[in-house]
Design a protein around this motif. Structure first.
Motif, PDB file in Angstrom:
ATOM      1  N   ILE A   1       0.758  -1.123   0.447  1.00  0.00           N
ATOM      2  CA  ILE A   1      -0.140   0.238  -0.161  1.00  0.00           C
ATOM      3  C   ILE A   1       0.721   1.123  -0.284  1.00  0.00           C
ATOM      4  O   ILE A   1       2.039   1.134   0.711  1.00  0.00           O
ATOM      5  N   PRO A   2       0.179   2.372  -0.423  1.00  0.00           N
ATOM      6  CA  PRO A   2       1.485   3.538  -0.544  1.00  0.00           C
ATOM      7  C   PRO A   2       1.692   3.505   1.190  1.00  0.00           C
ATOM      8  O   PRO A   2       0.854   3.036   2.542  1.00  0.00           O
ATOM      9  N   ALA A   3       3.047   4.439   1.392  1.00  0.00           N
ATOM     10  CA  ALA A   3       3.431   4.241   2.187  1.00  0.00           C
ATOM     11  C   ALA A   3       5.003   5.047   2.247  1.00  0.00           C
ATOM     12  O   ALA A   3       5.048   5.930   1.118  1.00  0.00           O
ATOM     13  N   GLY A   4       5.529   5.434   3.260  1.00  0.00           N
ATOM     14  CA  GLY A   4       6.570   6.516   3.198  1.00  0.00           C
ATOM     15  C   GLY A   4       7.204   6.781   5.060  1.00  0.00           C
ATOM     16  O   GLY A   4       6.095   6.690   5.965  1.00  0.00           O
ATOM     17  N   ILE A   5       8.408   8.028   4.894  1.00  0.00           N
ATOM     18  CA  ILE A   5       8.163   8.066   6.299  1.00  0.00           C
ATOM     19  C   ILE A   5       7.653   9.807   6.323  1.00  0.00           C
ATOM     20  O   ILE A   5       8.114  10.337   4.859  1.00  0.00           O
ATOM     21  N   ILE A   6       7.419  10.382   7.665  1.00  0.00           N
ATOM     22  CA  ILE A   6       7.180  11.033   7.676  1.00  0.00           C
ATOM     23  C   ILE A   6       7.741  11.678   8.283  1.00  0.00           C
ATOM     24  O   ILE A   6       9.089  11.849   9.166  1.00  0.00           O
ATOM     25  N   GLU A   7       8.450  13.299   6.964  1.00  0.00           N
ATOM     26  CA  GLU A   7       9.808  13.593   6.979  1.00  0.00           C
ATOM     27  C   GLU A   7       8.988  14.886   8.497  1.00  0.00           C
ATOM     28  O   GLU A   7       8.249  15.840   8.960  1.00  0.00           O
ATOM     29  N   ALA A   8      10.425  15.930   8.588  1.00  0.00           N
ATOM     30  CA  ALA A   8      10.725  16.768  10.394  1.00  0.00           C
ATOM     31  C   ALA A   8      10.003  17.584   9.865  1.00  0.00           C
ATOM     32  O   ALA A   8       9.261  18.298   8.584  1.00  0.00           O
ATOM     33  N   GLY A   9       8.643  18.129  10.781  1.00  0.00           N
ATOM     34  CA  GLY A   9       7.316  18.649  10.967  1.00  0.00           C
ATOM     35  C   GLY A   9       6.122  18.918  10.285  1.00  0.00           C
ATOM     36  O   GLY A   9       5.276  19.132  10.665  1.00  0.00           O
ATOM     37  N   GLU A  10       6.156  17.426  10.070  1.00  0.00           N
ATOM     38  CA  GLU A  10       4.859  16.666   9.355  1.00  0.00           C
ATOM     39  C   GLU A  10       3.944  16.199  10.424  1.00  0.00           C
ATOM     40  O   GLU A  10       4.116  15.470  11.473  1.00  0.00           O
ATOM     41  N   THR A  11       2.671  16.220  10.526  1.00  0.00           N
ATOM     42  CA  THR A  11       2.325  14.698  11.153  1.00  0.00           C
ATOM     43  C   THR A  11       1.415  14.200  10.105  1.00  0.00           C
ATOM     44  O   THR A  11       1.931  14.430   8.999  1.00  0.00           O
ATOM     45  N   PRO A  12       1.854  12.671  11.157  1.00  0.00           N
ATOM     46  CA  PRO A  12       1.060  11.403  10.577  1.00  0.00           C
ATOM     47  C   PRO A  12      -0.105  11.441   9.049  1.00  0.00           C
ATOM     48  O   PRO A  12       0.287  11.670   7.541  1.00  0.00           O
ATOM     49  N   LEU A  13      -0.789  13.164   9.488  1.00  0.00           N
ATOM     50  CA  LEU A  13      -2.215  12.702   8.650  1.00  0.00           C
ATOM     51  C   LEU A  13      -0.970  13.518   7.449  1.00  0.00           C
ATOM     52  O   LEU A  13      -1.762  12.511   5.999  1.00  0.00           O
ATOM     53  N   HIS A  14      -0.998  15.042   7.466  1.00  0.00           N
ATOM     54  CA  HIS A  14       0.048  15.303   6.235  1.00  0.00           C
ATOM     55  C   HIS A  14       0.580  14.361   5.203  1.00  0.00           C
ATOM     56  O   HIS A  14       0.824  13.927   3.782  1.00  0.00           O
ATOM     57  N   ALA A  15       1.444  12.986   6.584  1.00  0.00           N
ATOM     58  CA  ALA A  15       2.624  12.782   5.263  1.00  0.00           C
ATOM     59  C   ALA A  15       1.688  11.581   4.387  1.00  0.00           C
ATOM     60  O   ALA A  15       2.069  11.311   3.977  1.00  0.00           O
ATOM     61  N   ALA A  16       0.582  11.483   5.130  1.00  0.00           N
ATOM     62  CA  ALA A  16      -0.135  10.137   4.889  1.00  0.00           C
ATOM     63  C   ALA A  16      -0.390  10.702   3.537  1.00  0.00           C
ATOM     64  O   ALA A  16      -0.518   9.840   2.221  1.00  0.00           O
ATOM     65  N   LYS A  17      -1.257  11.755   3.318  1.00  0.00           N
ATOM     66  CA  LYS A  17      -1.650  12.690   2.269  1.00  0.00           C
ATOM     67  C   LYS A  17      -0.221  12.741   1.165  1.00  0.00           C
ATOM     68  O   LYS A  17      -1.273  12.197  -0.057  1.00  0.00           O
ATOM     69  N   ARG A  18       0.144  13.255   1.411  1.00  0.00           N
ATOM     70  CA  ARG A  18       1.538  13.514   0.576  1.00  0.00           C
ATOM     71  C   ARG A  18       1.535  12.009  -0.441  1.00  0.00           C
ATOM     72  O   ARG A  18       2.421  11.794  -1.222  1.00  0.00           O
ATOM     73  N   GLU A  19       2.057  11.104   0.321  1.00  0.00           N
ATOM     74  CA  GLU A  19       2.951   9.825   0.099  1.00  0.00           C
ATOM     75  C   GLU A  19       1.841   9.093  -0.859  1.00  0.00           C
ATOM     76  O   GLU A  19       2.314   8.463  -1.635  1.00  0.00           O
ATOM     77  N   LEU A  20       0.565   9.316  -0.673  1.00  0.00           N
ATOM     78  CA  LEU A  20      -0.723   8.903  -1.304  1.00  0.00           C
ATOM     79  C   LEU A  20      -0.598   9.880  -2.135  1.00  0.00           C
ATOM     80  O   LEU A  20      -0.500   9.065  -3.709  1.00  0.00           O
ATOM     81  N   LEU A  21      -0.262  10.650  -2.613  1.00  0.00           N
ATOM     82  CA  LEU A  21      -0.598  11.336  -4.147  1.00  0.00           C
ATOM     83  C   LEU A  21       0.286  11.257  -4.422  1.00  0.00           C
ATOM     84  O   LEU A  21       0.467  11.262  -5.690  1.00  0.00           O
ATOM     85  N   GLU A  22       1.988  11.338  -4.019  1.00  0.00           N
ATOM     86  CA  GLU A  22       3.159  11.454  -4.650  1.00  0.00           C
ATOM     87  C   GLU A  22       3.499   9.541  -5.460  1.00  0.00           C
ATOM     88  O   GLU A  22       3.794   9.773  -6.627  1.00  0.00           O
ATOM     89  N   GLU A  23       3.112   8.778  -4.687  1.00  0.00           N
ATOM     90  CA  GLU A  23       3.281   7.347  -5.167  1.00  0.00           C
ATOM     91  C   GLU A  23       2.445   7.090  -6.527  1.00  0.00           C
ATOM     92  O   GLU A  23       2.765   6.291  -7.234  1.00  0.00           O
ATOM     93  N   THR A  24       0.990   7.580  -5.984  1.00  0.00           N
ATOM     94  CA  THR A  24      -0.009   6.766  -6.810  1.00  0.00           C
ATOM     95  C   THR A  24      -1.097   8.861  -7.673  1.00  0.00           C
ATOM     96  O   THR A  24      -1.137   7.740  -8.876  1.00  0.00           O
ATOM     97  N   GLY A  25      -1.045   9.461  -7.403  1.00  0.00           N
ATOM     98  CA  GLY A  25      -1.665  10.030  -8.290  1.00  0.00           C
ATOM     99  C   GLY A  25      -2.926  10.672  -7.087  1.00  0.00           C
ATOM    100  O   GLY A  25      -4.343  11.145  -7.392  1.00  0.00           O
ATOM    101  N   TYR A  26      -3.268   9.574  -6.456  1.00  0.00           N
ATOM    102  CA  TYR A  26      -4.619   9.339  -5.257  1.00  0.00           C
ATOM    103  C   TYR A  26      -5.023  10.713  -4.454  1.00  0.00           C
ATOM    104  O   TYR A  26      -3.507  11.043  -3.761  1.00  0.00           O
ATOM    105  N   THR A  27      -6.011  11.433  -3.931  1.00  0.00           N
ATOM    106  CA  THR A  27      -6.577  12.157  -3.103  1.00  0.00           C
ATOM    107  C   THR A  27      -7.966  11.577  -2.609  1.00  0.00           C
ATOM    108  O   THR A  27      -8.201  10.971  -2.808  1.00  0.00           O
ATOM    109  N   SER A  28      -7.788  11.946  -1.479  1.00  0.00           N
ATOM    110  CA  SER A  28      -8.901  11.834  -0.454  1.00  0.00           C
ATOM    111  C   SER A  28      -9.247  12.887   0.439  1.00  0.00           C
ATOM    112  O   SER A  28      -8.362  13.415   0.551  1.00  0.00           O
ATOM    113  N   THR A  29     -10.693  13.267   0.556  1.00  0.00           N
ATOM    114  CA  THR A  29     -10.927  14.283   1.944  1.00  0.00           C
ATOM    115  C   THR A  29     -11.348  13.425   3.243  1.00  0.00           C
ATOM    116  O   THR A  29     -11.812  14.070   3.202  1.00  0.00           O
TER     117      THR A  29
END
Length: 193
Positions: free
Chosen positions: A87-115
């Motif tokens: 499944i889409p996954a990755g490292i939480i970057e410095a200063g990111e919340t887990p949710l922000h990192a999840a949204k970023r990784e999903l978009l970067e790896e797949t082009g998908y987004t969710s609200t």
């Protein structure tokens, strides 16, 4: 990269806690630092050296489309020298919340987004020698809104699989990443209720 250690010992586990002298020297290997702590066994007083990998926290996301398909990624993994389905996954970057990192990784790896995001909690990837958490998320109503923006070291193929197809992939041994399997099992449990 060192971070505060959360005291999450269960009631009655105090006798299992080892005394430790934290080492501030270690080996920095880009994705983690190696630290060597001197620890004392509470049972016999003997000291030994514990190897600790200081690792940033991670995120895993189970994205589900409006049609009920799960967005999966296939990629070559250097550790096992094979293509894995995850499944889409990755490292939480410095200063990111887990949710922000999840949204970023999903978009970067797949082009998908969710609200529509559901926190599935966090787990310890390998508490024997790693100090990090893996935060797991369900992204409902995931939609293809962009093109993937892969890191230089990534090459990913995106697949949409039904729940039955994922079960078949798991049964056939084609999905083996333990963190992905755990997050998927949490989502399977939600679908049952």
């Amino acid at each position: 990269m060192a971070k505060a250690v959360e005291n999450n010992a269960h009631t009655g586990d105090q006798e299992l806690l080892w005394k430790r002298s934290r080492s501030e020297t270690g080996l920095n290997l880009k994705i983690f630092n190696v630290r060597y702590d001197t620890v004392e066994n509470p049972r016999n007083g003997r000291q030994s050296q514990a190897t600790i990998l200081e690792t940033p926290d991670w995120v895993d996301t189970v994205p589900v489309t409006p049609e009920g398909k799960i967005v999966m990624v296939d990629q070559f993994r250097f550790g096992v020298a094979a293509v894995t389905t995850e499944i889409p996954a990755g490292i939480i970057e410095a200063g990111e919340t887990p949710l922000h990192a999840a949204k970023r990784e999903l978009l970067e790896e797949t082009g998908y987004t969710s609200t529509d995001w559901v926190d599935l909690g966090w787990v310890e990837p390998n508490s024997a020698f790693q100090d990090n958490h893996c935060h797991q998320w369900l992204a409902r109503d995931a939609r293809l809104t962009d093109t993937p923006d892969l890191d230089e070291g990534e090459m990913i193929a995106v697949r949409l699989l039904s729940l039955d197809e994922i079960r078949q992939e798991i049964a056939a041994g084609r999905i083996r990443n333990s963190l992905a399997l755990l997050a998927l099992s949490k989502v399977f449990d939600l679908w049952k209720s």
